[in-house]
Design an enzyme around this catalytic site. Structure first.
Site, PDB file in Angstrom:
ATOM      1  N   HIS A 189       3.836  -2.901   6.900  1.00  0.00           N
ATOM      2  CA  HIS A 189       2.762  -3.487   6.295  1.00  0.00           C
ATOM      3  C   HIS A 189       3.109  -3.779   4.679  1.00  0.00           C
ATOM      4  O   HIS A 189       3.090  -4.742   3.991  1.00  0.00           O
ATOM      5  CB  HIS A 189       1.532  -2.653   6.217  1.00  0.00           C
ATOM      6  N   ASN A 190       3.678  -2.593   4.164  1.00  0.00           N
ATOM      7  CA  ASN A 190       3.968  -2.522   2.885  1.00  0.00           C
ATOM      8  C   ASN A 190       5.203  -3.605   2.265  1.00  0.00           C
ATOM      9  O   ASN A 190       5.135  -4.248   1.300  1.00  0.00           O
ATOM     10  CB  ASN A 190       4.319  -1.351   2.307  1.00  0.00           C
ATOM     11  N   LEU A 248      -5.783  15.718  -4.255  1.00  0.00           N
ATOM     12  CA  LEU A 248      -6.703  14.926  -4.684  1.00  0.00           C
ATOM     13  C   LEU A 248      -6.488  13.632  -5.861  1.00  0.00           C
ATOM     14  O   LEU A 248      -6.995  13.915  -7.029  1.00  0.00           O
ATOM     15  CB  LEU A 248      -7.931  15.795  -5.276  1.00  0.00           C
ATOM     16  N   LYS A 253       2.815   1.106   8.757  1.00  0.00           N
ATOM     17  CA  LYS A 253       2.314   1.134   7.377  1.00  0.00           C
ATOM     18  C   LYS A 253       3.378   0.675   6.546  1.00  0.00           C
ATOM     19  O   LYS A 253       3.408   0.053   5.616  1.00  0.00           O
ATOM     20  CB  LYS A 253       1.720   2.282   7.237  1.00  0.00           C
ATOM     21  N   GLU A 273       3.522  -6.848   2.578  1.00  0.00           N
ATOM     22  CA  GLU A 273       3.027  -7.029   1.173  1.00  0.00           C
ATOM     23  C   GLU A 273       3.731  -7.379  -0.071  1.00  0.00           C
ATOM     24  O   GLU A 273       3.299  -8.381  -0.878  1.00  0.00           O
ATOM     25  CB  GLU A 273       2.316  -5.616   0.645  1.00  0.00           C
ATOM     26  N   MET A 311      -6.133   8.283  -4.217  1.00  0.00           N
ATOM     27  CA  MET A 311      -6.827   7.989  -2.889  1.00  0.00           C
ATOM     28  C   MET A 311      -7.488   9.339  -2.304  1.00  0.00           C
ATOM     29  O   MET A 311      -8.410   9.234  -1.698  1.00  0.00           O
ATOM     30  CB  MET A 311      -5.295   7.850  -1.879  1.00  0.00           C
ATOM     31  N   SER A 336      -4.184   1.978   4.358  1.00  0.00           N
ATOM     32  CA  SER A 336      -4.031   0.947   3.475  1.00  0.00           C
ATOM     33  C   SER A 336      -5.407   0.497   2.856  1.00  0.00           C
ATOM     34  O   SER A 336      -6.417   0.527   3.618  1.00  0.00           O
ATOM     35  CB  SER A 336      -3.518  -0.472   4.241  1.00  0.00           C
TER      36      SER A 336
END
Length: 298
Positions: free
Chosen positions: A173-174, A8, A170, A177, A11, A120
């Site tokens: 993707h990073n 928890l 992912k 980024e 995100m 993301s």
């Protein structure tokens, strides 16, 4: 559906609250009590014992793991001993895709299904709808498609391939980024250092209205200027980094793909520890705005 959720953090808590609002019955566990208390206040059932949480799930059980990469291996090992044939583990964290493949094989040998979900969008995306890329067995994905649709923004969900594919997509993707952020930071450093008396906050807003580089990143940069001031005096020029940039560079080398922009942007972050700069301040602010990462003061 009724599912277990582990982790928890920034995100995880937001995603759990979104799932709860979407009508899913979420049983959540977190190592520290604070986030458990916050989730409980919002109506989510929380546990201080992960074994008890899993026992309270109906079979076949689904458990979403959303922890830091260095904790994922131990957590999956722990819960795999509590799960059984036909149950499903979803790894929604930023895990290295090769580790993901190994974990998938281990769980498959135990009769446990496994899906890897690259997520993301940062904490805001987790709350309002993220972009989610999923790898693993397609039939298992289809059985959980409604769950993934409910954590995703509109048209922001895709099944991308076999085990590890979600985390691979992912990871890339990073890496992209990193390169995009670096270009933005370098450009705004050039604007700030020019001989003209430029209002870079106004220019950030201008760029985000109809220009070719209009983007969420430009919008977050403007928000960062408004929050911390255009000189970013209280922001450190040392840029923190996580494993995904290095993983992308390493994967590119293995696949013999040239990625000079991504590699240079990763190297800049490493070098910033000894050479803080205004470009580094801009990168730190961007990381803070989209990911909630801590901003290091001087």
């Amino acid at each position: 559906m009724k599912l277990g959720y582990i982790g928890l953090g920034k995100m995880g808590l937001n995603m759990v609250l979104r799932l709860h609002e979407k009508g899913h019955e979420v049983l959540a566990w977190n190592r520290s009590a604070g986030p458990r208390d916050e989730a409980r206040k919002q109506g989510v059932m929380t546990y201080d014992d992960v074994e008890l949480m899993i026992k309270d799930l109906p079979r076949p059980r689904t458990v979403w793991v959303m922890v830091l990469d260095d904790a994922t291996e131990d957590m999956i090992a722990t819960i795999s001993s509590l799960l059984g044939e036909g149950d499903t583990v979803i790894d929604g964290g930023n895990s290295f895709y090769r580790d993901t493949v190994s974990r998938s094989i281990m769980l498959r040998e135990m009769g446990i299904n496994f899906l890897d979900a690259g997520v993301s969008g940062g904490p805001r995306g987790a709350r309002e709808g993220a972009c989610v890329m999923v790898g693993g067995d397609k039939d298992v994905f289809n059985n959980h498609k409604k769950l993934f649709e409910d954590v995703s923004a509109h048209q922001a969900l895709a099944y991308v391939g076999d085990a590890g594919a979600g985390h691979f997509v992912k990871m890339v993707h990073n890496g992209i980024e990193y390169g995009m952020m670096q270009a933005i930071a370098e450009g705004f450093t050039l604007l700030e250092k020019s001989d003209y008396d430029l209002d870079i906050v106004k220019i950030a807003d201008l760029y985000n209205h109809g220009s070719v580089i209009e983007s969420r990143l430009i919008g977050w940069l403007k928000d960062g200027f408004q929050k911390y001031g255009k000189n970013l005096d209280k922001i450190s020029g040392v840029v923190a980094h996580t494993g995904e940039g290095k993983w992308t560079v390493d994967a590119a080398e293995k696949l013999e793909v040239e990625v000079p922009v991504i590699k240079r942007s990763f190297e800049f972050r490493i070098a910033s520890a000894d050479k803080p700069s205004f470009t580094g301040k801009l990168l730190s602010v961007l990381r803070n705005q989209f990911g909630g990462h801590d901003v290091k003061n001087k």
